[in-house]
Write a protein that holds these residues in place. Sequence first.
Motif, short mmCIF file in Angstrom:
data_model
loop_
_atom_site.label_atom_id
_atom_site.label_comp_id
_atom_site.label_asym_id
_atom_site.label_seq_id
_atom_site.Cartn_x
_atom_site.Cartn_y
_atom_site.Cartn_z
N THR A 173 -1.72 -0.17 -1.59
CA THR A 173 -1.98 0.72 -2.72
C THR A 173 -1.81 -0.07 -4.02
OG1 THR A 173 0.33 1.43 -2.90
CG2 THR A 173 -1.12 2.75 -1.47
N PHE A 174 -2.37 0.48 -5.09
CA PHE A 174 -2.25 -0.16 -6.40
C PHE A 174 -0.78 -0.29 -6.79
CE2 PHE A 174 -1.83 0.24 -11.02
CZ PHE A 174 -2.49 -0.91 -11.40
N GLY A 175 0.01 0.73 -6.54
CA GLY A 175 1.42 0.70 -6.90
C GLY A 175 2.18 -0.39 -6.18
N ALA A 176 1.88 -0.59 -4.91
CA ALA A 176 2.55 -1.64 -4.14
C ALA A 176 2.20 -3.02 -4.72
CB ALA A 176 2.16 -1.56 -2.67
N TRP A 177 0.94 -3.21 -5.07
CA TRP A 177 0.52 -4.47 -5.69
C TRP A 177 1.16 -4.63 -7.07
CZ3 TRP A 177 -1.38 -8.41 -3.21
CH2 TRP A 177 -2.11 -8.20 -2.02
N LEU A 178 1.29 -3.52 -7.79
CA LEU A 178 1.87 -3.56 -9.13
C LEU A 178 3.32 -4.02 -9.10
CD1 LEU A 178 1.58 -2.85 -12.18
CD2 LEU A 178 2.43 -0.58 -11.57
N VAL A 179 4.13 -3.47 -8.20
CA VAL A 179 5.54 -3.88 -8.15
C VAL A 179 5.67 -5.31 -7.63
CG1 VAL A 179 6.51 -1.57 -8.02
CG2 VAL A 179 5.99 -2.77 -5.92
N PHE A 180 4.76 -5.74 -6.80
CA PHE A 180 4.76 -7.13 -6.36
C PHE A 180 4.50 -8.06 -7.55
CE2 PHE A 180 2.22 -10.77 -4.67
CZ PHE A 180 3.28 -11.45 -4.08
N ALA A 181 3.46 -7.75 -8.31
CA ALA A 181 3.11 -8.59 -9.47
C ALA A 181 4.21 -8.55 -10.53
CB ALA A 181 1.78 -8.13 -10.06
N SER A 182 4.75 -7.37 -10.80
CA SER A 182 5.78 -7.28 -11.84
C SER A 182 7.06 -7.99 -11.42
CB SER A 182 6.05 -5.82 -12.20
OG SER A 182 6.56 -5.11 -11.12
#
Length: 124
Positions: free
Chosen positions: A44-53
């Motif tokens: 999901t976008f959220g999972a990718w977002l927390v990975f990147a952040s």
Amino acid sequence: MSGTSDISEPKTAGGAWLVVAASAIGALIAAFNVIAVGNGIAFTFGAWLVFASSLLVMCAALIVALHLALSGGARGTLAVLILLGILGTATAAYFLTAWILIIAMGVALVGWLIHVAADPSPLD
């Protein structure tokens, strides 16, 4: 002879290194959440977002921990951005119900507080 030693303690940014370690662990947890099918948040976008952040917080903290040549204003700005990254990552992890990642960001927040309150500046 004065009785004091001319040998000084090595300067170490312990709080910043704690942020680096906690955000690196957070990035590993987030990476697992991205690919673990069945957890409800995989790919999901959220999972990718927390990975990147998590990676961005780690990189910024690494710059601070290594005492790279930054002006006082740049170090302050980076410290504020690290805090915002930690809080934003923890908030996104809350919405994703990634509890272990929230704990990792809590540890990073403790490291940030140590860094702001007790870490030596590179000019000391």
